[in-house]
Design an enzyme around this catalytic site. Structure first.
Site, PDB file in Angstrom:
ATOM      1  N   TYR A  77     -12.690  -2.585  -2.680  1.00 22.30           N
ATOM      2  CA  TYR A  77     -13.186  -2.484  -1.302  1.00 22.30           C
ATOM      3  C   TYR A  77     -14.707  -2.330  -1.240  1.00 22.30           C
ATOM      4  O   TYR A  77     -15.227  -1.744  -0.297  1.00 22.30           O
ATOM      5  CB  TYR A  77     -12.506  -1.311  -0.594  1.00 22.30           C
ATOM      6  CG  TYR A  77     -11.073  -1.574  -0.178  1.00 22.30           C
ATOM      7  CD1 TYR A  77     -10.727  -2.732   0.540  1.00 22.30           C
ATOM      8  CD2 TYR A  77     -10.058  -0.658  -0.459  1.00 22.30           C
ATOM      9  CE1 TYR A  77      -9.411  -2.965   0.932  1.00 22.30           C
ATOM     10  CE2 TYR A  77      -8.738  -0.893  -0.060  1.00 22.30           C
ATOM     11  CZ  TYR A  77      -8.431  -2.043   0.639  1.00 22.30           C
ATOM     12  OH  TYR A  77      -7.130  -2.280   1.044  1.00 22.30           O
ATOM     13  N   GLU A  87      -9.968 -10.320  -7.338  1.00 21.14           N
ATOM     14  CA  GLU A  87      -9.010  -9.219  -7.210  1.00 21.14           C
ATOM     15  C   GLU A  87      -7.913  -9.282  -8.271  1.00 21.14           C
ATOM     16  O   GLU A  87      -7.487  -8.249  -8.795  1.00 21.14           O
ATOM     17  CB  GLU A  87      -8.409  -9.210  -5.798  1.00 21.14           C
ATOM     18  CG  GLU A  87      -9.454  -8.846  -4.742  1.00 21.14           C
ATOM     19  CD  GLU A  87      -8.930  -8.861  -3.317  1.00 21.14           C
ATOM     20  OE1 GLU A  87      -9.650  -8.397  -2.425  1.00 21.14           O
ATOM     21  OE2 GLU A  87      -7.791  -9.335  -3.093  1.00 21.14           O
ATOM     22  N   HIS A 127      -1.795  -5.407   1.522  1.00 24.61           N
ATOM     23  CA  HIS A 127      -3.065  -6.090   1.290  1.00 24.61           C
ATOM     24  C   HIS A 127      -2.766  -7.519   0.870  1.00 24.61           C
ATOM     25  O   HIS A 127      -1.801  -7.761   0.147  1.00 24.61           O
ATOM     26  CB  HIS A 127      -3.867  -5.408   0.170  1.00 24.61           C
ATOM     27  CG  HIS A 127      -5.020  -6.245  -0.294  1.00 24.61           C
ATOM     28  ND1 HIS A 127      -6.222  -6.262   0.374  1.00 24.61           N
ATOM     29  CD2 HIS A 127      -5.136  -7.130  -1.310  1.00 24.61           C
ATOM     30  CE1 HIS A 127      -7.031  -7.121  -0.227  1.00 24.61           C
ATOM     31  NE2 HIS A 127      -6.404  -7.660  -1.259  1.00 24.61           N
ATOM     32  N   ASN A 157      -1.444   0.017   7.434  1.00 25.03           N
ATOM     33  CA  ASN A 157      -1.009  -1.358   7.704  1.00 25.03           C
ATOM     34  C   ASN A 157      -0.237  -2.025   6.560  1.00 25.03           C
ATOM     35  O   ASN A 157      -0.203  -3.251   6.442  1.00 25.03           O
ATOM     36  CB  ASN A 157      -2.187  -2.207   8.198  1.00 25.03           C
ATOM     37  CG  ASN A 157      -3.289  -2.335   7.155  1.00 25.03           C
ATOM     38  OD1 ASN A 157      -3.147  -1.853   6.033  1.00 25.03           O
ATOM     39  ND2 ASN A 157      -4.370  -3.003   7.525  1.00 25.03           N
ATOM     40  N   LYS A 212       0.834  -1.200   0.000  1.00 24.02           N
ATOM     41  CA  LYS A 212       0.000   0.000   0.000  1.00 24.02           C
ATOM     42  C   LYS A 212       0.879   1.264   0.000  1.00 24.02           C
ATOM     43  O   LYS A 212       2.107   1.180   0.193  1.00 24.02           O
ATOM     44  CB  LYS A 212      -0.914  -0.045   1.227  1.00 24.02           C
ATOM     45  CG  LYS A 212      -1.924  -1.197   1.211  1.00 24.02           C
ATOM     46  CD  LYS A 212      -2.733  -1.194   2.502  1.00 24.02           C
ATOM     47  CE  LYS A 212      -3.847  -2.207   2.469  1.00 24.02           C
ATOM     48  NZ  LYS A 212      -4.690  -2.092   3.694  1.00 24.02           N
TER      49      LYS A 212
HETATM   50  P1  GDP Z   1      -7.591  -6.716   5.517  1.00 31.67           P
HETATM   51  O1  GDP Z   1      -8.208  -7.738   4.610  1.00 31.67           O
HETATM   52  O2  GDP Z   1      -6.798  -7.340   6.633  1.00 31.67           O
HETATM   53  O3  GDP Z   1      -6.776  -5.680   4.784  1.00 31.67           O
HETATM   54  O4  GDP Z   1      -8.795  -5.952   6.270  1.00 31.67           O
HETATM   55  P2  GDP Z   1     -10.264  -5.517   5.766  1.00 31.67           P
HETATM   56  O5  GDP Z   1     -10.570  -6.171   4.451  1.00 31.67           O
HETATM   57  O6  GDP Z   1     -11.187  -5.746   6.890  1.00 31.67           O
HETATM   58  O7  GDP Z   1     -10.098  -3.957   5.586  1.00 31.67           O
HETATM   59  C1  GDP Z   1      -9.436  -3.434   4.467  1.00 31.67           C
HETATM   60  C2  GDP Z   1      -8.553  -2.304   4.897  1.00 31.67           C
HETATM   61  O8  GDP Z   1      -9.366  -1.243   5.403  1.00 31.67           O
HETATM   62  C3  GDP Z   1      -7.587  -2.601   6.042  1.00 31.67           C
HETATM   63  O9  GDP Z   1      -6.416  -3.262   5.621  1.00 31.67           O
HETATM   64  C4  GDP Z   1      -7.282  -1.199   6.536  1.00 31.67           C
HETATM   65  O10 GDP Z   1      -6.399  -0.535   5.631  1.00 31.67           O
HETATM   66  C5  GDP Z   1      -8.653  -0.552   6.414  1.00 31.67           C
HETATM   67  N1  GDP Z   1      -9.397  -0.655   7.666  1.00 31.67           N
HETATM   68  C6  GDP Z   1     -10.087  -1.731   8.121  1.00 31.67           C
HETATM   69  N2  GDP Z   1     -10.655  -1.465   9.316  1.00 31.67           N
HETATM   70  C7  GDP Z   1     -10.309  -0.196   9.617  1.00 31.67           C
HETATM   71  C8  GDP Z   1     -10.586   0.672  10.713  1.00 31.67           C
HETATM   72  O11 GDP Z   1     -11.272   0.310  11.675  1.00 31.67           O
HETATM   73  N3  GDP Z   1     -10.049   1.931  10.664  1.00 31.67           N
HETATM   74  C9  GDP Z   1      -9.283   2.354   9.626  1.00 31.67           C
HETATM   75  N4  GDP Z   1      -8.788   3.590   9.641  1.00 31.67           N
HETATM   76  N5  GDP Z   1      -9.007   1.568   8.570  1.00 31.67           N
HETATM   77  C10 GDP Z   1      -9.508   0.320   8.569  1.00 31.67           C
HETATM   78 MG    MG Z   2      -9.745  -7.607   3.233  1.00 28.72          MG
END
Ligand code: GDP
Ligand code: MG
Length: 161
Positions: A60, A137, A126, A123, A20
């Site tokens: 997303y 994807e 991805h 973080n 990212k």
């Molecule tokens: P991943 O699959 O582990 O990347 O997590 P998710 O698919 O649930 O979320 C996608 C991305 O959205 C995450 O990697 C973070 O960059 C962002 N994200 C998810 N939850 C949060 C949150 O509670 N706060 C913020 N600021 N970003 C979030």
């Molecule tokens: Mg995810």
């Protein structure tokens, strides 16, 4: 064709991994790639790009109603990302383990997020969360002509061929 991998169940599984914008800015591209190479996975696609809102809205789409969604899109369009396709046995699940918990504060040391980040909003990486998501994807981020079929000449050290 793929002579080495033909007939060995599961070793052609593919996943989308992306460094990212925070990972690119922090010059962590090489560290991320190194972990996947050392584990034994095979890189079959890679590009540096500035993702537009269209691709991110599709990527997303499940999160579109979350309160953090606008900030997520802002973050993901803040600079270039490195999109990659990695191939190998159980690569979807193993990549998620290597990446660590979504919340960097919970991510275990030894994971990418656990070693390089501290907050959920930045973080680093991805990785697709299921084989079905990975297929969707990969098709979203890559044209099939951008994916390269090649044989690792030392695959006998990765699998019992
Ligand atoms: P991943 O699959 O582990 O990347 O997590 P998710 O698919 O649930 O979320 C996608 C991305 O959205 C995450 O990697 C973070 O960059 C962002 N994200 C998810 N939850 C949060 C949150 O509670 N706060 C913020 N600021 N970003 C979030
Ligand atoms: Mg995810």
């Amino acid at each position: 064709g793929r002579p080495y991998s033909a007939g060995i169940p599961g070793i052609q599984e593919r996943t989308l991994v992306a460094v990212k914008p925070d990972g690119v800015q922090r010059r962590l591209i090489g560290d991320v790639i190194k972990r996947f190479e050392r584990r034994g996975f095979k890189l079959v696609g890679m590009k540096l790009l500035k993702a537009n809102e269209g691709i991110l809205a599709e990527h997303y789409h499940e999160l579109r109603r979350k309160p953090f969604y606008p900030a997520l899109i802002h973050y993901m369009t803040s600079g270039p990302v490195v999109a990659m396709v990695w191939e190998g046995y159980n690569v979807v699940k193993t990549s998620r383990t290597m990446v660590g918990d979504t919340d960097s504060a919970e991510a275990k040391p030894g994971t990418i997020r656990g070693d390089f980040s501290i907050h959920i909003s930045r973080n680093i990486v991805h990785a697709s969360d299921s084989v079905e998501t990975a297929q969707r994807e990969i098709n979203l981020w890559f044209h099939s002509s951008e994916l390269v079929d090649w044989d690792c000449c030392d695959y006998c050290n990765t699998y019992q061929l």
